[in-house]
Design a protein around this motif. Structure first.
Motif, PDB file in Angstrom:
ATOM      1  N   LEU A  19      54.777 -29.978  24.773  1.00  0.00           N
ATOM      2  CA  LEU A  19      56.210 -30.753  24.908  1.00  0.00           C
ATOM      3  C   LEU A  19      55.800 -32.063  25.280  1.00  0.00           C
ATOM      4  CD1 LEU A  19      59.137 -29.619  24.519  1.00  0.00           C
ATOM      5  CD2 LEU A  19      59.157 -29.271  26.994  1.00  0.00           C
ATOM      6  N   GLY A  20      55.291 -32.970  24.463  1.00  0.00           N
ATOM      7  CA  GLY A  20      54.756 -34.391  24.866  1.00  0.00           C
ATOM      8  C   GLY A  20      53.560 -33.812  25.402  1.00  0.00           C
ATOM      9  N   SER A  21      52.662 -34.774  26.353  1.00  0.00           N
ATOM     10  CA  SER A  21      51.513 -34.352  26.893  1.00  0.00           C
ATOM     11  C   SER A  21      51.866 -34.187  28.406  1.00  0.00           C
ATOM     12  CB  SER A  21      50.371 -35.220  26.616  1.00  0.00           C
ATOM     13  OG  SER A  21      50.658 -36.549  26.893  1.00  0.00           O
ATOM     14  N   ALA A  39      51.852 -30.846  29.907  1.00  0.00           N
ATOM     15  CA  ALA A  39      50.574 -29.864  29.636  1.00  0.00           C
ATOM     16  C   ALA A  39      49.625 -30.570  30.501  1.00  0.00           C
ATOM     17  CB  ALA A  39      50.093 -29.846  28.170  1.00  0.00           C
ATOM     18  N   ILE A  40      49.413 -31.664  30.828  1.00  0.00           N
ATOM     19  CA  ILE A  40      48.429 -32.271  31.759  1.00  0.00           C
ATOM     20  C   ILE A  40      48.865 -31.834  33.145  1.00  0.00           C
ATOM     21  CG2 ILE A  40      47.874 -34.419  32.749  1.00  0.00           C
ATOM     22  CD1 ILE A  40      48.273 -35.900  30.004  1.00  0.00           C
ATOM     23  N   PHE A  41      50.101 -31.744  33.590  1.00  0.00           N
ATOM     24  CA  PHE A  41      50.313 -31.383  34.812  1.00  0.00           C
ATOM     25  C   PHE A  41      49.971 -29.964  35.001  1.00  0.00           C
ATOM     26  CE2 PHE A  41      53.041 -28.887  37.687  1.00  0.00           C
ATOM     27  CZ  PHE A  41      53.138 -29.736  38.919  1.00  0.00           C
ATOM     28  N   VAL A  58      49.677 -37.841  37.406  1.00  0.00           N
ATOM     29  CA  VAL A  58      50.034 -36.566  36.915  1.00  0.00           C
ATOM     30  C   VAL A  58      48.771 -35.386  37.087  1.00  0.00           C
ATOM     31  CG1 VAL A  58      51.014 -34.839  35.360  1.00  0.00           C
ATOM     32  CG2 VAL A  58      51.719 -37.238  35.433  1.00  0.00           C
ATOM     33  N   TYR A  59      47.446 -36.249  36.948  1.00  0.00           N
ATOM     34  CA  TYR A  59      46.396 -35.289  37.046  1.00  0.00           C
ATOM     35  C   TYR A  59      46.242 -34.873  38.568  1.00  0.00           C
ATOM     36  CZ  TYR A  59      45.186 -38.574  33.429  1.00  0.00           C
ATOM     37  OH  TYR A  59      45.265 -39.446  32.415  1.00  0.00           O
ATOM     38  N   GLU A  60      46.612 -35.645  39.653  1.00  0.00           N
ATOM     39  CA  GLU A  60      46.458 -35.446  40.853  1.00  0.00           C
ATOM     40  C   GLU A  60      47.573 -34.387  41.188  1.00  0.00           C
ATOM     41  OE1 GLU A  60      47.312 -38.388  43.658  1.00  0.00           O
ATOM     42  OE2 GLU A  60      46.569 -37.401  45.424  1.00  0.00           O
ATOM     43  N   SER A 111      40.341 -34.350  28.255  1.00  0.00           N
ATOM     44  CA  SER A 111      40.415 -35.661  27.794  1.00  0.00           C
ATOM     45  C   SER A 111      41.770 -36.181  27.468  1.00  0.00           C
ATOM     46  CB  SER A 111      39.430 -35.833  26.862  1.00  0.00           C
ATOM     47  OG  SER A 111      39.416 -37.180  26.432  1.00  0.00           O
ATOM     48  N   ASP A 112      42.400 -37.099  28.292  1.00  0.00           N
ATOM     49  CA  ASP A 112      43.772 -37.325  27.885  1.00  0.00           C
ATOM     50  C   ASP A 112      43.631 -38.530  26.977  1.00  0.00           C
ATOM     51  OD1 ASP A 112      46.411 -38.516  28.014  1.00  0.00           O
ATOM     52  OD2 ASP A 112      46.505 -38.588  30.049  1.00  0.00           O
ATOM     53  N   GLU A 113      44.105 -38.635  25.885  1.00  0.00           N
ATOM     54  CA  GLU A 113      43.837 -39.540  24.668  1.00  0.00           C
ATOM     55  C   GLU A 113      45.195 -39.962  24.519  1.00  0.00           C
ATOM     56  OE1 GLU A 113      41.148 -37.776  21.842  1.00  0.00           O
ATOM     57  OE2 GLU A 113      39.596 -37.513  23.469  1.00  0.00           O
ATOM     58  N   ALA A 114      46.298 -40.045  25.319  1.00  0.00           N
ATOM     59  CA  ALA A 114      47.377 -40.756  24.679  1.00  0.00           C
ATOM     60  C   ALA A 114      47.603 -41.764  23.986  1.00  0.00           C
ATOM     61  CB  ALA A 114      48.341 -41.015  25.913  1.00  0.00           C
ATOM     62  N   TYR A 115      46.556 -42.722  24.084  1.00  0.00           N
ATOM     63  CA  TYR A 115      46.393 -44.127  23.722  1.00  0.00           C
ATOM     64  C   TYR A 115      45.494 -44.348  22.581  1.00  0.00           C
ATOM     65  CZ  TYR A 115      49.566 -44.932  27.494  1.00  0.00           C
ATOM     66  OH  TYR A 115      50.614 -44.938  28.569  1.00  0.00           O
ATOM     67  N   THR A 116      44.965 -43.354  22.072  1.00  0.00           N
ATOM     68  CA  THR A 116      43.779 -43.742  21.112  1.00  0.00           C
ATOM     69  C   THR A 116      44.375 -44.412  19.875  1.00  0.00           C
ATOM     70  OG1 THR A 116      44.349 -41.605  20.003  1.00  0.00           O
ATOM     71  CG2 THR A 116      42.380 -41.574  21.470  1.00  0.00           C
ATOM     72  N   ASN A 133      46.570 -35.082  23.184  1.00  0.00           N
ATOM     73  CA  ASN A 133      47.173 -36.111  22.465  1.00  0.00           C
ATOM     74  C   ASN A 133      48.739 -36.283  22.198  1.00  0.00           C
ATOM     75  OD1 ASN A 133      47.343 -38.745  20.894  1.00  0.00           O
ATOM     76  ND2 ASN A 133      45.350 -38.513  20.434  1.00  0.00           N
ATOM     77  N   THR A 134      49.440 -37.076  21.793  1.00  0.00           N
ATOM     78  CA  THR A 134      50.840 -37.125  21.946  1.00  0.00           C
ATOM     79  C   THR A 134      51.444 -38.207  20.752  1.00  0.00           C
ATOM     80  OG1 THR A 134      52.918 -37.707  23.493  1.00  0.00           O
ATOM     81  CG2 THR A 134      50.566 -38.743  23.832  1.00  0.00           C
ATOM     82  N   LEU A 135      52.587 -37.979  20.339  1.00  0.00           N
ATOM     83  CA  LEU A 135      53.242 -38.961  19.398  1.00  0.00           C
ATOM     84  C   LEU A 135      53.915 -39.881  20.206  1.00  0.00           C
ATOM     85  CD1 LEU A 135      54.632 -36.287  17.027  1.00  0.00           C
ATOM     86  CD2 LEU A 135      52.844 -37.948  16.486  1.00  0.00           C
ATOM     87  N   SER A 136      53.935 -39.827  21.424  1.00  0.00           N
ATOM     88  CA  SER A 136      54.938 -40.866  22.325  1.00  0.00           C
ATOM     89  C   SER A 136      54.657 -42.183  22.141  1.00  0.00           C
ATOM     90  CB  SER A 136      55.034 -40.361  23.793  1.00  0.00           C
ATOM     91  OG  SER A 136      55.348 -39.066  24.025  1.00  0.00           O
ATOM     92  N   LYS A 137      53.412 -42.597  22.234  1.00  0.00           N
ATOM     93  CA  LYS A 137      52.999 -44.059  22.021  1.00  0.00           C
ATOM     94  C   LYS A 137      52.466 -44.140  20.681  1.00  0.00           C
ATOM     95  CE  LYS A 137      52.882 -43.322  26.645  1.00  0.00           C
ATOM     96  NZ  LYS A 137      53.546 -43.776  27.657  1.00  0.00           N
ATOM     97  N   ARG A 138      51.850 -43.514  19.930  1.00  0.00           N
ATOM     98  CA  ARG A 138      51.313 -43.663  18.541  1.00  0.00           C
ATOM     99  C   ARG A 138      52.508 -43.872  17.760  1.00  0.00           C
ATOM    100  NH1 ARG A 138      51.306 -40.805  13.846  1.00  0.00           N
ATOM    101  NH2 ARG A 138      49.439 -40.803  12.587  1.00  0.00           N
ATOM    102  N   TYR A 182      61.157 -37.408  22.164  1.00  0.00           N
ATOM    103  CA  TYR A 182      61.137 -36.274  21.185  1.00  0.00           C
ATOM    104  C   TYR A 182      60.274 -35.234  22.106  1.00  0.00           C
ATOM    105  CZ  TYR A 182      62.934 -38.770  16.969  1.00  0.00           C
ATOM    106  OH  TYR A 182      63.466 -39.300  16.232  1.00  0.00           O
ATOM    107  N   ARG A 183      59.465 -35.628  22.862  1.00  0.00           N
ATOM    108  CA  ARG A 183      58.400 -34.761  23.370  1.00  0.00           C
ATOM    109  C   ARG A 183      57.598 -33.822  22.613  1.00  0.00           C
ATOM    110  NH1 ARG A 183      57.414 -37.300  26.254  1.00  0.00           N
ATOM    111  NH2 ARG A 183      56.560 -35.775  27.966  1.00  0.00           N
ATOM    112  N   SER A 184      56.558 -34.375  22.058  1.00  0.00           N
ATOM    113  CA  SER A 184      55.771 -33.753  21.164  1.00  0.00           C
ATOM    114  C   SER A 184      54.387 -34.262  21.141  1.00  0.00           C
ATOM    115  CB  SER A 184      56.199 -34.075  19.732  1.00  0.00           C
ATOM    116  OG  SER A 184      55.400 -33.268  18.578  1.00  0.00           O
TER     117      SER A 184
END
Ligand SMILES: Cc1ncc(COP(=O)(O)O)c(C=O)c1O
Length: 382
Positions: free
Chosen positions: A97-99, A102-104, A129-131, A204-209, A233-238, A244-246
């Protein structure tokens, strides 16, 4: 009232503080250009919006945690085209649901905090969020500084054997928020060899690839051996789809199996109409190329301004962020406060971690027109 002590100890999410300060300036009648949070204000492609509308039916039942097969296939197809990698949609991918969620919650799914492996490492400055996920999972958090002189990569040689032995999860994030640094495939290979040797998981958080300007950045998914590796990965930035949260998690089938067991309880499957829109979003690159070009133009405005003004740019190879050193004699916070008086909201590096002290971050999210207006203001203010 019973409240978790972990929650009570938590300081206010830095961006809440930043937005409160901006609100006070707005109340004085100053127009504020918001370069603080990385929430894209680019419009979402009409095809994607239409797919969401078309996905709405008379009755929408509970979505399943494993998601629609079409969505997992669309993600596998994208990963194959983008990274030349093969992912099995049934065993190596799960939608999220977004990333952020899932990261949290990842540490909750994989860390045995009472066992010998209790440590979650993450890089500083970084996404908070990792911490926080580590703390709520009762894991031991370990911040690894990202230094400019080391290309904003964590210094793996500085980690001792005891730490490796206690490590459960090692979070990495490239292209990196906030520094904009990228990591070569060799870095992923080196860390993957260490993960196999010491038995920890690479998350590996790849939100910005997808927000790059020179060469497309590498992914942990490109590694031939993905033992102990999961990428988010996420559609948020791409695709400018934060609302949408995906997103998805993909990698080692054993880790995906753990997430399949964990996530139904959490109830974090994306709504089916969001999944339908996501199938279209992962299947199209034209809107992503346009988005990149818009960021490229906005980024150029700021890079040129900072060069003219003698502001030293650091990292800033990819992502929607420009990371730069605050001018001599000012702290990250005093500099951000000074710019806010002129109506320019940026994030002080210190808000993003101890190793962010001395830097600031510009999120290139306002429109091109607003970026140009902000640059004019900064031309006078800097
Ligand atoms: C480094 C990083 N990872 C993950 C996310 C989460 O994004 P989302 O939950 O929208 O997918 C963000 C959002 O700003 C981020 O900066």
């Amino acid at each position: 009232m019973p409240v978790s002590p972990i929650l009570e100890r938590q300081t206010t999410y830095p961006f809440v503080r930043l937005n409160e300060a901006a609100q006070r300036v707005r109340e004085r009648g100053v127009e504020v250009f918001d370069f603080g949070m990385g929430d894209p204000r680019e419009p979402t492609d009409p095809k994607i919006r239409q797919a969401l509308v078309d996905g709405l039916r008379d009755r929408m039942g509970y979505p399943t945690a494993v998601g629609l097969p079409e969505l997992r296939e669309a993600i596998a197809g994208w990963a194959a085209r983008r990274f030349g990698t093969t992912l099995d949609p049934d065993t190596e991918i799960i939608p999220t649901l977004g990333s952020k969620e899932a990261i949290f919650s990842f540490a909750l799914a994989v860390v045995d905090a009472d066992g010998a492996r209790d440590t979650v490492a993450y890089t500083d400055p970084g996404y908070p969020v990792y911490e926080r996920g580590a703390l709520f999972a009762h894991a031991r958090p370990l911040a690894l500084p990202l230094r400019e002189e080391h290309g904003f990569l964590p210094e793996l040689d500085a980690i001792d054997d005891e730490t490796w032995a206690r490590l459960a999860v090692f979070w990495i994030n490239y292209p990196n928020n906030p520094t904009g640094a990228t990591a070569p495939l060799a870095f992923y290979e080196q860390l993957a060899a260490l993960a196999r040797e010491h038995g920890f998981v690479i998350a590996s958080d790849e939100a910005y690839t997808e927000l790059w300007f020179d060469d497309p950045p590498a992914s942990a998914l490109q590694l031939a051996d993905r033992t102990n590796i999961v990428a988010f990965n996420t559609l948020s930035k791409r695709s400018s789809m934060t609302g949408y949260r995906s997103g998805f998690a993909a990698g080692d089938p054993a880790l995906i199996a753990a997430l399949k067991a964990f996530r139904p309880t959490v109830g974090t499957a994306p709504q089916e109409f969001v999944q339908r829109a996501s199938v279209v979003a992962w299947g199209d690159e034209a809107h992503v190329a346009e988005t990149r070009e818009r960021y490229r133009r906005k980024r150029a405005l700021f890079l040129q301004l900072f060069e003219r003004k003698g502001v030293r740019i650091a990292g800033s190879e990819a992502t929607m962020y420009v990371w730069a050193a605050v001018p001599d004699g000012e702290s990250s916070e005093s500099f951000a406060g000074r710019l806010l008086e002129h109506g320019i909201l940026i994030a002080p590096g210190s808000y993003l971690g101890d190793a962010g002290v001395g830097y600031f971050r510009v999120a290139l999210v306002p429109s091109e027109e607003d970026c140009a207006r902000a640059v004019e203001i900064l031309e006078r203010a800097l």
